[in-house]
Design an enzyme around this catalytic site. Structure first.
Site, PDB file in Angstrom:
ATOM      1  N   HIS A 191       1.492   4.210   7.024  1.00 13.96           N
ATOM      2  CA  HIS A 191       1.003   5.232   6.130  1.00 13.96           C
ATOM      3  C   HIS A 191       1.938   6.634   5.751  1.00 13.96           C
ATOM      4  O   HIS A 191       1.647   7.216   6.645  1.00 13.96           O
ATOM      5  CB  HIS A 191       0.356   5.634   5.339  1.00 13.96           C
ATOM      6  CG  HIS A 191      -0.843   3.563   4.990  1.00 13.96           C
ATOM      7  ND1 HIS A 191      -1.721   3.117   6.104  1.00 13.96           N
ATOM      8  CD2 HIS A 191      -0.412   2.483   4.117  1.00 13.96           C
ATOM      9  CE1 HIS A 191      -1.705   2.205   5.632  1.00 13.96           C
ATOM     10  NE2 HIS A 191      -1.588   1.325   4.515  1.00 13.96           N
ATOM     11  N   ASP A 248      -0.997   7.790   9.547  1.00  9.13           N
ATOM     12  CA  ASP A 248      -1.762   7.145  10.322  1.00  9.13           C
ATOM     13  C   ASP A 248      -0.991   6.406  10.789  1.00  9.13           C
ATOM     14  O   ASP A 248      -1.495   4.615  11.662  1.00  9.13           O
ATOM     15  CB  ASP A 248      -2.536   6.358   9.089  1.00  9.13           C
ATOM     16  CG  ASP A 248      -2.063   5.595   8.097  1.00  9.13           C
ATOM     17  OD1 ASP A 248      -0.955   5.200   8.576  1.00  9.13           O
ATOM     18  OD2 ASP A 248      -2.856   4.657   7.709  1.00  9.13           O
ATOM     19  N   SER A 254       1.021  -1.845   0.115  1.00  5.92           N
ATOM     20  CA  SER A 254       0.041  -0.090  -0.136  1.00  5.92           C
ATOM     21  C   SER A 254       0.634   1.448   0.244  1.00  5.92           C
ATOM     22  O   SER A 254       0.890   2.237  -0.737  1.00  5.92           O
ATOM     23  CB  SER A 254      -0.688  -0.120   1.731  1.00  5.92           C
ATOM     24  OG  SER A 254      -0.304  -0.309   2.448  1.00  5.92           O
TER      25      SER A 254
END
Lengths: 263, 263
Positions: free
Chosen positions: A195, A192, A6
Site C-alpha cells: 500500500h 507495508d 484498497s
C-alpha cells in the site's frame, strides 16, 4: 469517481490521492471514492453496475466526468490465492469496464466521461509477507506476489488502454523509475510493501493530473469554474445575489446557470 | 454534507476535517464538501436550496444523513465589512437552514438527516490583519474582527441549537479552552489567525465525532456497515458473489440489500 481496491480505498488518508484531488477540485467536481479493499476485477463488475447509474434510468444523477479505474494489486497475486485473476481475464474485465461507459450500445454509455486506467504499483512481496506474518502472529509464508507477475499485469493495462483508446497512467513504470529500478527504494513509496504512503500517493496524484492536463485539459481543475460564483462577484451586485448564485456548469467558463451541472 | 465558508472549503487540505471524515466513513458515507470561501449565512441560503434536493422532486437523490452547518467567521466580521451579518439576522438565517430540513412543512423536509451546528472558531484579528496586509502589499488596516464579536456569534449558534433542539459542536469554546484561554496560544490551531491548520481541524474532527457518538450514535462510523460487502465474505461464497454484492443500507447492520442506500 475513483474505482479501485484498497489502494484507492485508502486514498483519503493523510496525503492520499483522493484527498489531494478533492482539495484541488473543491467547488468544481466532487471526488467519489469507490475503492474496495481486497476487490479484483471479477468482484468489481457487479458493484460498478450499481455505482454508475444508467443515464436513461437516472437522468438527474450527477454525471461522472472522470472515471479512474485502478486494479491489479489483487488480480496479480499468485495463482494459489483466491483473489488471483488470470491475466487474460483481467484484461477482459478491464475492457468490459471501459466499454460499459464508452460503448454507445451500453446502458451506461456516457460520452462526457473521461475513462483513465492506472497500472498497479510494483509490490515488495517479501516485505509484505514478513509484515503480514508479524501482524497476524504467524509464520512467514510464501509471498502472494512476485515482481514479474505484477509487471506483466501493469503491461496488460497499457495494452488495454491502447486497444480501447483510453489514457493510461503507468504508475508501475513511474514508481519503478522514480526508485531508480531498485526494489529497496520502491519502499520509499509504500508503507507495508503493498500500500502507498503519502510519497507514493503524491507521485500518483501528479501523474494523474499530468494525464488529465494532456488528454482531457477541459477537465483539469485550472480550466473549470466554480459551480457557484465567488463571493466577491456576488457582493459586486448584492441586490441580484439570488439570481447570480444559480448553479452553473463547471465545464463551460462564463456559461449560463445549468440546473444539471455536475454537483 | 459539510455546509460552510472557507474553513469548510479548505477541509480537504492535509489533515483537514473533511479528509478525516472521508477516511473514517469510507465505503459507508460519502463526504460532500459544500464550503464556499467568503460566504456568510445570507449568501448560503439560495445556494443551499440548490445543493439539498427536495425529496419529492428527486426521490432517488442520495439522502443526506448528517448535515453540518458551520458559519460565522464571515458573518461576525465587523459592521464596516460587506460580509457582516447582524447577529439577529445571523441567528434567523441559521434557524431557517435548520428548519428547511427539519420542518415537516418544508419541501426539503428530511427526517433522516441529523443536523449539527458548529460555532465559529476564535479569530486572531491582529494576526490576520497583519498577514493580510503583508500578502496584499498594503498598509495594515483596522481589523475586520474582534474577540467579543466572534464570541457573541458563537453564543448565538448555541442559542439556535437550543431553541431548535439540534446538537451544537462548540468549536469556539473547545478551541479557546484548549488554548488555555490565551489568544497567542489560539495560534497553535490557526495558520493565519483565521483559518485552521491540521491541529485545529483535528480538534474539530474529534469534537464532531464525539457529538455524533453522543447524539446520533447510529450514524457513527463504527455503527455502520460497508454498503458493499467485504471481499472475504464474497470469497466465502464465491459462486453467489453477484447476489451477495448487492448494495445494502449502511445504516441497518445485517439488512437486506437496499437499492436506495445512501450512495
Amino acid at each position: 469517481m475513483l474505482l479501485g481496491d484498497s489502494i484507492t480505498e485508502f486514498g483519503f488518508t493523510s496525503g492520499g490521492f483522493a484527498a489531494r484531488l478533492a482539495e484541488a477540485y473543491v467547488r468544481k467536481m466532487d471526488v467519489i471514492n469507490r475503492g474496495f479493499g481486497g476487490y479484483n476485477t471479477d468482484l468489481i463488475i457487479p458493484v460498478f453496475e450499481q455505482c454508475f447509474a444508467p443515464q436513461q434510468d437516472e437522468p438527474n444523477a450527477p454525471k461522472v466526468r472522470i472515471l479512474v479505474i485502478w486494479f491489479g494489486a489483487n488480480d496479480a497475486s499468485l495463482p494459489h490465492t483466491p483473489q488471483h485473476v488470470p491475466l487474460e481475464r483481467y484484461k477482459a474485465n478491464l475492457t468490459a469496464l471501459v466499454q460499459a461507459v464508452r460503448s454507445p450500445a451500453s446502458p451506461r454509455y456516457s460520452p462526457e466521461t473521461c475513462v483513465i486506467l492506472m497500472t498497479p504499483p510494483p509490490v515488495q512481496h517479501e516485505r509484505w509477507a514478513h509484515g503480514y506474518a508479524a501482524m497476524k502472529g504467524v509464520a512467514v509464508q510464501a509471498p502472494d506476489w512476485d515482481f514479474d507477475m505484477a509487471k506483466m499485469y501493469a503491461e496488460g493495462v497499457v495494452e488495454v488502454g491502447k486497444s480501447e483508446g483510453v489514457p493510461v497512467v503507468d504508475v508501475w513504470t513511474k514508481m519503478w523509475e522514480a526508485a531508480g529500478k531498485d526494489m529497496d527504494k520502491v519502499g520509499e513509496f509504500l508503507f507495508d510493501g503493498l500500500h502507498l504512503n503519502a510519497k507514493g500517493y503524491e507521485l500518483v496524484y501528479h501523474a494523474l493530473i499530468e494525464t488529465i492536463a494532456e488528454k482531457k485539459p477541459e477537465y483539469h481543475y485550472d480550466n473549470l469554474q466554480t459551480v457557484f460564483m465567488n463571493f466577491t462577484d456576488l457582493y459586486a451586485d448584492f441586490a441580484n445575489h439570488r439570481k447570480l448564485s444559480k448553479k452553473r456548469s463547471a465545464y463551460e467558463k462564463g456559461s449560463l446557470p445549468d440546473p444539471k451541472a455536475g454537483l
